[in-house]
Each structure stands twice: as C-alpha cells, then as structure tokens.
Design an enzyme around this catalytic site. Sequence first.
Site, PDB file in Angstrom:
ATOM      1  N   ARG A  16       0.895  -1.061  -0.025  1.00  0.00           N
ATOM      2  CA  ARG A  16       0.057   0.184   0.063  1.00  0.00           C
ATOM      3  C   ARG A  16       0.830   1.240   0.111  1.00  0.00           C
ATOM      4  NH1 ARG A  16      -4.913  -0.936   2.233  1.00  0.00           N
ATOM      5  NH2 ARG A  16      -3.868  -2.237   3.959  1.00  0.00           N
ATOM      6  N   TYR A  17       1.680   1.241   0.958  1.00  0.00           N
ATOM      7  CA  TYR A  17       2.760   2.535   0.897  1.00  0.00           C
ATOM      8  C   TYR A  17       4.021   1.873   0.180  1.00  0.00           C
ATOM      9  CZ  TYR A  17      -0.113   3.581   4.835  1.00  0.00           C
ATOM     10  OH  TYR A  17      -1.533   3.809   5.557  1.00  0.00           O
ATOM     11  N   ARG A  27       6.874  -0.201   2.540  1.00  0.00           N
ATOM     12  CA  ARG A  27       6.492  -1.149   3.477  1.00  0.00           C
ATOM     13  C   ARG A  27       5.397  -2.388   2.679  1.00  0.00           C
ATOM     14  NH1 ARG A  27       3.563   3.156   6.749  1.00  0.00           N
ATOM     15  NH2 ARG A  27       4.575   4.222   5.396  1.00  0.00           N
ATOM     16  N   CYS A  65      -5.879 -18.092  13.424  1.00  0.00           N
ATOM     17  CA  CYS A  65      -5.700 -17.379  14.543  1.00  0.00           C
ATOM     18  C   CYS A  65      -5.838 -18.472  15.668  1.00  0.00           C
ATOM     19  CB  CYS A  65      -6.679 -16.129  14.741  1.00  0.00           C
ATOM     20  SG  CYS A  65      -6.398 -14.930  13.242  1.00  0.00           S
ATOM     21  N   CYS A 108     -11.724 -12.987  16.641  1.00  0.00           N
ATOM     22  CA  CYS A 108     -12.356 -11.848  17.385  1.00  0.00           C
ATOM     23  C   CYS A 108     -13.446 -11.568  16.385  1.00  0.00           C
ATOM     24  CB  CYS A 108     -11.267 -10.805  17.302  1.00  0.00           C
ATOM     25  SG  CYS A 108      -9.832 -11.301  17.892  1.00  0.00           S
ATOM     26  N   CYS A 119     -13.230  -8.845  13.787  1.00  0.00           N
ATOM     27  CA  CYS A 119     -12.113  -8.500  13.060  1.00  0.00           C
ATOM     28  C   CYS A 119     -12.407  -8.067  11.596  1.00  0.00           C
ATOM     29  CB  CYS A 119     -11.512 -10.168  12.925  1.00  0.00           C
ATOM     30  SG  CYS A 119     -10.149 -10.194  11.914  1.00  0.00           S
ATOM     31  N   ARG A 145     -10.497  -8.876   9.205  1.00  0.00           N
ATOM     32  CA  ARG A 145     -10.312  -9.611   7.984  1.00  0.00           C
ATOM     33  C   ARG A 145     -11.102 -10.836   8.341  1.00  0.00           C
ATOM     34  NH1 ARG A 145      -4.159  -8.401   8.327  1.00  0.00           N
ATOM     35  NH2 ARG A 145      -3.949  -6.856   7.057  1.00  0.00           N
ATOM     36  N   ASP A 199     -12.909  -0.989  12.154  1.00  0.00           N
ATOM     37  CA  ASP A 199     -13.412  -0.877  10.655  1.00  0.00           C
ATOM     38  C   ASP A 199     -14.852  -1.224  10.353  1.00  0.00           C
ATOM     39  OD1 ASP A 199     -10.786  -0.152   9.918  1.00  0.00           O
ATOM     40  OD2 ASP A 199     -10.000  -1.746  10.545  1.00  0.00           O
ATOM     41  N   ASP A 237      -8.599   3.651   9.715  1.00  0.00           N
ATOM     42  CA  ASP A 237      -8.224   3.308   8.172  1.00  0.00           C
ATOM     43  C   ASP A 237      -9.331   3.755   7.355  1.00  0.00           C
ATOM     44  OD1 ASP A 237      -6.099   1.051   7.244  1.00  0.00           O
ATOM     45  OD2 ASP A 237      -6.293   0.609   9.303  1.00  0.00           O
ATOM     46  N   LYS A 280      -3.981   4.287   6.696  1.00  0.00           N
ATOM     47  CA  LYS A 280      -4.408   4.936   8.016  1.00  0.00           C
ATOM     48  C   LYS A 280      -4.125   6.363   8.158  1.00  0.00           C
ATOM     49  CE  LYS A 280      -3.141   1.231  10.929  1.00  0.00           C
ATOM     50  NZ  LYS A 280      -2.859   0.662   9.507  1.00  0.00           N
TER      51      LYS A 280
HETATM   52  S1  SF4 Z   1      -8.157  -9.446  14.876  1.00  0.00           S
HETATM   53 FE1  SF4 Z   1      -8.615 -10.947  13.247  1.00  0.00          FE
HETATM   54  S2  SF4 Z   1      -6.632 -11.418  12.691  1.00  0.00           S
HETATM   55 FE2  SF4 Z   1      -6.355 -10.653  14.708  1.00  0.00          FE
HETATM   56  S3  SF4 Z   1      -6.400 -12.233  16.348  1.00  0.00           S
HETATM   57 FE3  SF4 Z   1      -8.518 -11.514  15.919  1.00  0.00          FE
HETATM   58  S4  SF4 Z   1      -9.626 -12.790  14.145  1.00  0.00           S
HETATM   59 FE4  SF4 Z   1      -7.246 -13.139  14.116  1.00  0.00          FE
END
Ligand code: SF4
Length: 351
Positions: A91-92, A95, A104, A108, A111, A113, A271, A308, A315
């Site tokens: 993106r940048y 990096r 994971c 979460c 999340c 993603r 997000d 973001d 960001k």
């Molecule tokens: S925020 Fe998303 S990527 Fe990070 S630990 Fe939780 S589920 Fe996994």
Amino acid sequence: MPRAKLRALTTVDQLVAEEWIAGGSVVDIRDVVTNFSLRISAEMRQAIGSGDHGLLRQFVPSAAELRVGPEELSDPIGDRAHMPVDGLTHRYPDRVILAVTQACDVYCRFCFRREVVGQGGLLGEAALAAALDYIRATPAINEVILTGGDPMTLAPRRLRGILEALAEMDHVALVRLHSRVPVVAPERIDSALIAALGAHPAVWIVLHSNHAAELTENARAALGRLSAAGIPLLSQTVLLRGVNDDAEVLAQLFRSFLRLKVKPYYLHHCDLARGTSHFRTTIAGGQALMAALRGRVSGTALPTYVIDIPGGFGKVPVADPWVRAGSDPGAYLLTDWRGGEHLYRDPERAI
Ligand code: SF4
C-alpha cells in the site's frame, strides 16, 4: 491454585454447554458461525469463565453479526486493492504486509479480516516464494509486516525460515509481527519461538489487546519472556463499544501495557467489516475518549487514535488536518497520505 486444563472452544455445542448463547437463538448463532469462524483459545476461555464480559463480547458470537449495514465491506481496509502477488499487500512505497497464514488462536467477532481468517491455513509454498521474490526485487521496501491471521501461530521452524529469508535482503531493515498470541495463547511463547524471532536482527512485535482482563498471569509472563529477549513491544487496540469505550477501562489497559514494557501505539477506530456495527463507536465519541485520557495518563501511555480509510487508502490519525468535521453531524472529510479526500459518515446505528 493450579488451573483446570481447558481446550480451545470451536463449536456452537460448546457455547451452549458453557451457557454463552446470548443475544439470539442457537439457530442464529449457527448461522453466524457458518459465515464467520469461531474459536476461543483455552486461555481466553478460562478468562471469560472468570466472569469478565469485556472478553465475552469480543470472542463469543452474537446474533447482531447477522445485521450487515450498507456501509459495511467484505475487505474494509482494501487489502486486495494493493495485492501484487497472493498474500502480499503493498500500500505504501516503503513497506508491505505479508499474510503468512489465515489461522488465529481466537476469532475476534469484530475482526477486519473476518471474511478470510479461519477460512484457510498457511500461505502456500509457491505463494510464499512469489511474495519473497517480490520483496527481494523491490529495494524500496524497508519494512515487512507479518500478519494474517496471526503470524505467531506459525511453527517456530517455519517462522524462522521466513525471517532468515528476509534477513538476507539488505533493504529489509525491519520486520514487524502483528499478533494476539502473547495474550490469547501465551504458552506458544517458548524458547523455540523466541529463538526463531532472533533470525532477523530487527524484529518488533505489535501486540493486539483490547482490555486489561486479557492480560492474565500467563500473558504477563509471556510478554516478560519477549521483553527479556530484547524484542521491542508496541500495542494496538481496537476501540469497541461495550468492551473498552470508557476512559477508565482504556487508562487501565494503557497503564498495564507500560508496566509490561509495551508502548501503546495505536487505538483503531473499528473498521467497517460486515456484521460489526454493534461494536462501532462514533468518531466524536472516540475523540472525546482521547481527550478524557489526556491528563489522566502520562503521554507515554497515550496511543495515536487512527482510522483506516475504507477502500484501501491507508491509515490516518483521527485529528486535524487528516480528519475534519463535515457540514452534517456525523460526516467527516478524511485526507489520505497522498492528499486524496474521502467522505466518511458515522453509521446511523453508532450514533
Ligand atoms: S483481530 Fe482478526 S486477525 Fe487478529 S487475532 Fe482476531 S481474528 Fe485473528
């Protein structure tokens, strides 16, 4: 007192057995986990069992996830908009983000993603080789951010291999790992993993943690092992309604980080991931929390509050001149790092 051995929780039947079905029927929750993965690590299962609802809300699925707002996106921060090769986001100029796994130790509920995590495993050998070739051939890349999923779920041997490959590239000065593992699965931070982290001379860890109740005795010990190994530690926290949208809760978390030698780095505005509106605060609410923290905690304990820009524009700090109030209440003009302007509106349900 020794803790009873628990395993990770991965099924709706286990949620029922724990009596953790709230805010919807079992049928609703089965529907949710069909789309968005379920996993609660043994450490967090134990911590939730001790009665902290800041944790339960982060990890236990809710029927509210079935509500998808028109503003919500399947790729809210635009990872795929800047993906020259599979698994690598550029993106940048200086990096890249390398998503080395989709797994994971916890999934979460907020999340960003959530459409991809838990849906697959490791980045395949051919894709990893192509990503490393891309980095090798791009001398402008100074920093590689390993993410996923969670890069610290990798076996130490595999992580070492990636770090060794990056260490051979003179232009890659720094490798950052973004991880929740030291908190949610602290038992992984053993001598083999710490030795693997030594395979690149400048490895930094950015710990994702949102509530002081996550910093269990085991988590504190794991962070102690990392800092004793000389690994710099930063934090990132997601601002979450009903979890940490309270100045005292955040103050306690940021002070705990400093005590554990973790520098508070980012506080993320939540997000626009699909099915997460029940977690989202308003921009003004986040700014008011940051104002309430200033003076209450020392400057070293204050992270930068960031958002973001939806769609992959990067960001920016939630402050003038990057974020300015628009003419309507709840509307904001966001200016990205290239000077592009984007309209952002607090979703109605957050107001
Ligand atoms: S925020 Fe998303 S990527 Fe990070 S630990 Fe939780 S589920 Fe996994």
